[in-house]
Design a protein around this motif. Structure first.
Motif, PDB file in Angstrom:
ATOM      1  N   PRO A  14       0.808  -1.169   0.106  1.00  0.00           N
ATOM      2  CA  PRO A  14      -0.013   0.009   0.006  1.00  0.00           C
ATOM      3  C   PRO A  14       1.008   1.416  -0.042  1.00  0.00           C
ATOM      4  O   PRO A  14       1.936   1.404   0.617  1.00  0.00           O
ATOM      5  N   GLU A  15       0.173   2.319  -0.542  1.00  0.00           N
ATOM      6  CA  GLU A  15       1.071   3.710  -0.768  1.00  0.00           C
ATOM      7  C   GLU A  15       0.765   4.356   0.587  1.00  0.00           C
ATOM      8  O   GLU A  15       1.590   5.301   0.952  1.00  0.00           O
ATOM      9  N   ILE A  17       0.030   3.979   4.766  1.00  0.00           N
ATOM     10  CA  ILE A  17       0.141   3.003   5.943  1.00  0.00           C
ATOM     11  C   ILE A  17       0.024   3.808   7.060  1.00  0.00           C
ATOM     12  O   ILE A  17       0.817   4.757   7.355  1.00  0.00           O
ATOM     13  N   PRO A  18      -0.468   2.946   8.192  1.00  0.00           N
ATOM     14  CA  PRO A  18      -0.182   3.732   9.631  1.00  0.00           C
ATOM     15  C   PRO A  18       1.174   3.238   9.863  1.00  0.00           C
ATOM     16  O   PRO A  18       2.055   2.517   9.606  1.00  0.00           O
ATOM     17  N   VAL A  19       1.791   4.209  10.796  1.00  0.00           N
ATOM     18  CA  VAL A  19       2.964   4.193  11.403  1.00  0.00           C
ATOM     19  C   VAL A  19       2.985   4.486  12.365  1.00  0.00           C
ATOM     20  O   VAL A  19       2.496   5.252  13.369  1.00  0.00           O
ATOM     21  N   PHE A  20       3.692   3.581  13.331  1.00  0.00           N
ATOM     22  CA  PHE A  20       4.012   3.312  14.753  1.00  0.00           C
ATOM     23  C   PHE A  20       5.329   3.721  15.289  1.00  0.00           C
ATOM     24  O   PHE A  20       6.435   3.255  15.020  1.00  0.00           O
ATOM     25  N   GLU A 108       5.358  11.680   2.864  1.00  0.00           N
ATOM     26  CA  GLU A 108       4.541  12.838   3.679  1.00  0.00           C
ATOM     27  C   GLU A 108       3.829  12.276   4.737  1.00  0.00           C
ATOM     28  O   GLU A 108       3.207  11.121   4.472  1.00  0.00           O
ATOM     29  N   GLU A 109       3.619  12.684   5.787  1.00  0.00           N
ATOM     30  CA  GLU A 109       2.809  12.499   6.585  1.00  0.00           C
ATOM     31  C   GLU A 109       1.382  13.122   6.382  1.00  0.00           C
ATOM     32  O   GLU A 109       1.097  14.075   6.028  1.00  0.00           O
ATOM     33  N   LEU A 110       0.194  12.154   6.676  1.00  0.00           N
ATOM     34  CA  LEU A 110      -1.013  12.657   6.305  1.00  0.00           C
ATOM     35  C   LEU A 110      -1.656  12.969   7.510  1.00  0.00           C
ATOM     36  O   LEU A 110      -1.650  12.523   8.733  1.00  0.00           O
ATOM     37  N   ARG A 111      -2.833  13.737   7.379  1.00  0.00           N
ATOM     38  CA  ARG A 111      -3.621  14.088   8.515  1.00  0.00           C
ATOM     39  C   ARG A 111      -5.035  13.880   8.398  1.00  0.00           C
ATOM     40  O   ARG A 111      -5.425  14.093   7.289  1.00  0.00           O
ATOM     41  N   ALA A 119       0.971   7.700   6.831  1.00  0.00           N
ATOM     42  CA  ALA A 119       2.052   8.376   5.987  1.00  0.00           C
ATOM     43  C   ALA A 119       1.929   7.747   4.634  1.00  0.00           C
ATOM     44  O   ALA A 119       1.490   6.485   4.446  1.00  0.00           O
ATOM     45  N   ARG A 120       2.098   8.747   3.635  1.00  0.00           N
ATOM     46  CA  ARG A 120       2.190   8.193   2.160  1.00  0.00           C
ATOM     47  C   ARG A 120       3.871   7.726   2.199  1.00  0.00           C
ATOM     48  O   ARG A 120       4.958   8.632   2.477  1.00  0.00           O
TER      49      ARG A 120
END
Length: 223
Positions: A14-15, A17-20, A108-111, A119-120
């Motif tokens: 996936p382009e 994803i959740p990031v931890f 880039e981080e998404l909001r 993030a993308r």
């Protein structure tokens, strides 16, 4: 831990994803990372991942950021893992295992409305991560095992040498890197190593520096 899904091309990942974010944590391709999840935002992340593609990106906060920051800046390279084990504890926690798939570059981080960070990302430059054992024939296994033995001896630790001797080079290098007690910068250097040979060389070099430092401290204390 085996995964039911094998990824052959970066396009299959996936382009977004959740990031931890987790300081000094290191996940590498085909490595296994057990996690004890209890914060509500990360419980929600696990729920959503299970409903979706089961991919979560492990990434470090920037080493320059304060541990007290609510939303620290992130480093640019992390590693995506697939949820391969999941259990409920009965007291509101999840015990999960992530099995590493591939490193990624954060674009880039998404909001959005999710309580966790997303993030993308791009996996393109890390396509070799999808090939098990890539480059493991170039690893100096003898140097790695010698350094491991020196470290265990210096710290009065035991190891399963039969298991170590049977382990393929990729599994050995990545497991030792993930378990190493080093700090965020060293862990990030191990993650971003160009190939398995380079990762093994970094691991040996950092371990030898740590051993030399410990010997120096011991000598100073005897003077």
């Amino acid at each position: 831990m085996a995964s039911n899904v094998t990824y052959h091309k970066t396009e299959e990942l996936p382009e977004v994803i959740p990031v931890f974010p987790l300081r000094a944590a290191l996940l590498l391709p085909r490595g296994e990372m057990p996690l004890n999840i209890f914060e509500p935002r990360y419980l929600a992340m696990i729920d959503d991942a299970i409903r979706g593609e089961r991919i979560i990106g492990m990434i470090q906060p920037d080493p320059e950021s304060s541990e007290d920051e609510e939303r620290p800046e992130l480093v640019r390279v992390g590693c995506a893992g697939r949820l391969t084990a999941f259990g409920e504890t009965g007291d509101g926690r999840y015990l999960v295992t992530l099995t590493g798939v591939s490193r990624f570059r954060l674009l880039e981080e998404l909001r959005d409305d999710a309580p966790y960070r997303k993030a993308r990302v791009s996996f393109e430059e890390f396509v070799a991560d999808l090939a098990p054992g890539e480059g493991q024939e170039n690893v100096d296994r003898e140097a790695l095992l010698k350094t491991l033995k020196d470290y265990l001896t210096a710290n009065s630790l035991e190891a399963d040498w039969d298991g170590i001797r049977r382990a393929p080079n990729e599994a050995l290098v990545n497991a030792l890197a993930m378990m190493s007690p080093f700090g965020p910068r060293e862990k990030q250097a191990l993650l971003e190593a160009a190939d398995l040979k380079s990762r093994a060389e970094i691991l040996v070099a950092v371990t030898e520096m740590e051993l030399a430092r410990a010997r120096g401290d011991a000598s100073s204390s005897l003077q």
